[in-house]
Each structure stands twice: as C-alpha cells, then as structure tokens.
Design a protein around this motif. Structure first.
Motif, PDB file in Angstrom:
ATOM      1  N   TRP A 243      -2.817   4.568  13.901  1.00  0.00           N
ATOM      2  CA  TRP A 243      -2.994   3.968  12.833  1.00  0.00           C
ATOM      3  C   TRP A 243      -3.300   2.265  13.076  1.00  0.00           C
ATOM      4  O   TRP A 243      -2.623   1.933  13.961  1.00  0.00           O
ATOM      5  CB  TRP A 243      -1.905   3.975  11.908  1.00  0.00           C
ATOM      6  CG  TRP A 243      -1.668   5.052  11.137  1.00  0.00           C
ATOM      7  CD1 TRP A 243      -0.825   6.154  11.916  1.00  0.00           C
ATOM      8  CD2 TRP A 243      -2.099   5.804   9.996  1.00  0.00           C
ATOM      9  NE1 TRP A 243      -0.813   7.434  11.144  1.00  0.00           N
ATOM     10  CE2 TRP A 243      -1.701   7.066  10.013  1.00  0.00           C
ATOM     11  CE3 TRP A 243      -3.021   5.218   8.976  1.00  0.00           C
ATOM     12  CZ2 TRP A 243      -1.875   7.824   8.768  1.00  0.00           C
ATOM     13  CZ3 TRP A 243      -3.028   6.335   7.985  1.00  0.00           C
ATOM     14  CH2 TRP A 243      -2.639   7.219   7.777  1.00  0.00           C
ATOM     15  N   GLN A 244      -4.121   1.707  12.216  1.00  0.00           N
ATOM     16  CA  GLN A 244      -4.405   0.337  12.326  1.00  0.00           C
ATOM     17  C   GLN A 244      -4.098  -0.206  11.260  1.00  0.00           C
ATOM     18  O   GLN A 244      -4.490   0.080  10.124  1.00  0.00           O
ATOM     19  CB  GLN A 244      -5.858  -0.016  13.177  1.00  0.00           C
ATOM     20  CG  GLN A 244      -6.885   1.045  12.962  1.00  0.00           C
ATOM     21  CD  GLN A 244      -8.241   0.594  13.338  1.00  0.00           C
ATOM     22  OE1 GLN A 244      -8.475   0.830  14.486  1.00  0.00           O
ATOM     23  NE2 GLN A 244      -8.868   0.044  12.565  1.00  0.00           N
ATOM     24  N   TRP A 245      -3.516  -1.518  11.208  1.00  0.00           N
ATOM     25  CA  TRP A 245      -3.335  -2.502   9.821  1.00  0.00           C
ATOM     26  C   TRP A 245      -4.040  -3.709  10.020  1.00  0.00           C
ATOM     27  O   TRP A 245      -3.961  -4.432  10.936  1.00  0.00           O
ATOM     28  CB  TRP A 245      -1.753  -2.792   9.907  1.00  0.00           C
ATOM     29  CG  TRP A 245      -1.305  -3.583   8.712  1.00  0.00           C
ATOM     30  CD1 TRP A 245      -1.083  -4.778   9.005  1.00  0.00           C
ATOM     31  CD2 TRP A 245      -1.369  -3.342   7.280  1.00  0.00           C
ATOM     32  NE1 TRP A 245      -0.525  -5.252   7.597  1.00  0.00           N
ATOM     33  CE2 TRP A 245      -0.791  -4.474   6.575  1.00  0.00           C
ATOM     34  CE3 TRP A 245      -1.408  -2.187   6.667  1.00  0.00           C
ATOM     35  CZ2 TRP A 245      -0.653  -4.318   5.587  1.00  0.00           C
ATOM     36  CZ3 TRP A 245      -1.328  -2.073   5.270  1.00  0.00           C
ATOM     37  CH2 TRP A 245      -0.907  -3.399   4.667  1.00  0.00           C
ATOM     38  N   ASP A 246      -4.669  -3.779   8.937  1.00  0.00           N
ATOM     39  CA  ASP A 246      -5.767  -4.818   8.947  1.00  0.00           C
ATOM     40  C   ASP A 246      -5.151  -6.050   7.962  1.00  0.00           C
ATOM     41  O   ASP A 246      -5.825  -7.157   7.923  1.00  0.00           O
ATOM     42  CB  ASP A 246      -7.296  -4.477   8.282  1.00  0.00           C
ATOM     43  CG  ASP A 246      -7.261  -4.202   6.959  1.00  0.00           C
ATOM     44  OD1 ASP A 246      -6.251  -4.268   6.229  1.00  0.00           O
ATOM     45  OD2 ASP A 246      -8.212  -3.578   6.576  1.00  0.00           O
TER      46      ASP A 246
ATOM     47  N   GLY B   4      -0.716   5.466   4.095  1.00  0.00           N
ATOM     48  CA  GLY B   4      -0.262   4.910   5.859  1.00  0.00           C
ATOM     49  C   GLY B   4       0.388   5.993   6.310  1.00  0.00           C
ATOM     50  O   GLY B   4       0.458   7.141   5.974  1.00  0.00           O
TER      51      GLY B   4
ATOM     52  N   GLN C 216      -5.979  -6.706  14.678  1.00  0.00           N
ATOM     53  CA  GLN C 216      -5.456  -5.587  13.999  1.00  0.00           C
ATOM     54  C   GLN C 216      -4.090  -5.035  14.540  1.00  0.00           C
ATOM     55  O   GLN C 216      -3.810  -5.160  15.912  1.00  0.00           O
ATOM     56  CB  GLN C 216      -6.038  -4.347  13.389  1.00  0.00           C
ATOM     57  CG  GLN C 216      -7.316  -4.952  12.551  1.00  0.00           C
ATOM     58  CD  GLN C 216      -8.145  -3.613  12.147  1.00  0.00           C
ATOM     59  OE1 GLN C 216      -7.825  -2.412  12.422  1.00  0.00           O
ATOM     60  NE2 GLN C 216      -9.064  -4.004  11.044  1.00  0.00           N
TER      61      GLN C 216
ATOM     62  N   ASN D 284      -4.523  -2.978   4.607  1.00  0.00           N
ATOM     63  CA  ASN D 284      -4.620  -1.453   4.559  1.00  0.00           C
ATOM     64  C   ASN D 284      -4.411  -0.668   5.799  1.00  0.00           C
ATOM     65  O   ASN D 284      -4.700  -1.387   6.826  1.00  0.00           O
ATOM     66  CB  ASN D 284      -5.963  -0.982   3.767  1.00  0.00           C
ATOM     67  CG  ASN D 284      -6.522  -1.749   2.558  1.00  0.00           C
ATOM     68  OD1 ASN D 284      -5.739  -1.143   1.374  1.00  0.00           O
ATOM     69  ND2 ASN D 284      -7.319  -2.316   2.368  1.00  0.00           N
ATOM     70  N   TRP D 285      -3.827   0.471   5.834  1.00  0.00           N
ATOM     71  CA  TRP D 285      -3.755   1.233   6.803  1.00  0.00           C
ATOM     72  C   TRP D 285      -5.066   2.067   7.010  1.00  0.00           C
ATOM     73  O   TRP D 285      -5.506   2.689   6.132  1.00  0.00           O
ATOM     74  CB  TRP D 285      -2.424   2.049   6.985  1.00  0.00           C
ATOM     75  CG  TRP D 285      -1.378   1.681   7.194  1.00  0.00           C
ATOM     76  CD1 TRP D 285      -0.295   1.150   6.170  1.00  0.00           C
ATOM     77  CD2 TRP D 285      -0.635   0.962   8.203  1.00  0.00           C
ATOM     78  NE1 TRP D 285       0.876   0.643   6.665  1.00  0.00           N
ATOM     79  CE2 TRP D 285       0.568   0.668   8.341  1.00  0.00           C
ATOM     80  CE3 TRP D 285      -1.262   1.018   9.325  1.00  0.00           C
ATOM     81  CZ2 TRP D 285       1.460   0.048   9.252  1.00  0.00           C
ATOM     82  CZ3 TRP D 285      -0.299   0.591  10.705  1.00  0.00           C
ATOM     83  CH2 TRP D 285       0.883   0.143  10.316  1.00  0.00           C
ATOM     84  N   ASP D 286      -5.402   2.216   8.274  1.00  0.00           N
ATOM     85  CA  ASP D 286      -6.524   3.117   8.511  1.00  0.00           C
ATOM     86  C   ASP D 286      -6.357   4.141   9.733  1.00  0.00           C
ATOM     87  O   ASP D 286      -5.845   3.510  10.503  1.00  0.00           O
ATOM     88  CB  ASP D 286      -7.808   2.190   8.701  1.00  0.00           C
ATOM     89  CG  ASP D 286      -8.984   2.997   8.720  1.00  0.00           C
ATOM     90  OD1 ASP D 286      -9.154   4.331   8.090  1.00  0.00           O
ATOM     91  OD2 ASP D 286     -10.107   2.501   9.393  1.00  0.00           O
TER      92      ASP D 286
ATOM     93  N   SER E   5       0.754  -1.350   0.042  1.00  0.00           N
ATOM     94  CA  SER E   5       0.089   0.068  -0.021  1.00  0.00           C
ATOM     95  C   SER E   5       0.936   1.299  -0.039  1.00  0.00           C
ATOM     96  O   SER E   5       1.954   1.368   0.467  1.00  0.00           O
ATOM     97  CB  SER E   5      -0.903   0.143   1.301  1.00  0.00           C
ATOM     98  OG  SER E   5      -1.580   1.303   1.304  1.00  0.00           O
TER      99      SER E   5
END
Length: 65
Positions: free
Chosen positions: A57-60, A12, A29, A63-65, A9
């Motif tokens: 930030w959270q990584w699933d 991020g 996550q 994707n980073w969100d 990605s």
C-alpha cells in the motif's frame, strides 16, 4: 504536541502486525508492505498461526492506494 490521532480515511490496509513501512523518496509517499493477521474474538486460539499478507500500500498523505 497533540497526542490524539484522527482517522482521515476508512479505506486502506487491513489491521495487521509485523509489517514493513518505509518512506519512498522517488514517489514522496509512505509504503507499507506485508504483515500478519490473526482473527480475534471469542473462541479464537491466542496461539493461532497468523495469516501472512503480501500486499503493498502507498499513503500519499490523504489516501491509501
């Protein structure tokens, strides 16, 4: 074991150091918090005080969100 990284990605968190990262079992996550950024490049004082970040930030896994 493959020792190469693959960028998955381009969206991020900013490049940083001194961050915290942990697994959140409730959301399943990876969580990233804070860190510090120092501008790099010609003429930048290597002893400059870094800007401290306060973002989360959270990584699933995709994707980073």
């Amino acid at each position: 074991m493959d020792s190469n990284w693959t960028q998955v990605s381009d969206m991020g968190p900013a490049l940083r150091r001194d961050f915290g990262m942990a697994w959140d079992n409730a959301s399943q996550q990876v969580m990233l918090f804070s860190g510090a950024v120092v501008s790099a490049g010609p003429g930048v004082d290597p002893g400059a005080i870094p800007a401290v970040l306060g973002d989360t930030w959270q990584w699933d896994g995709e994707n980073w969100d």
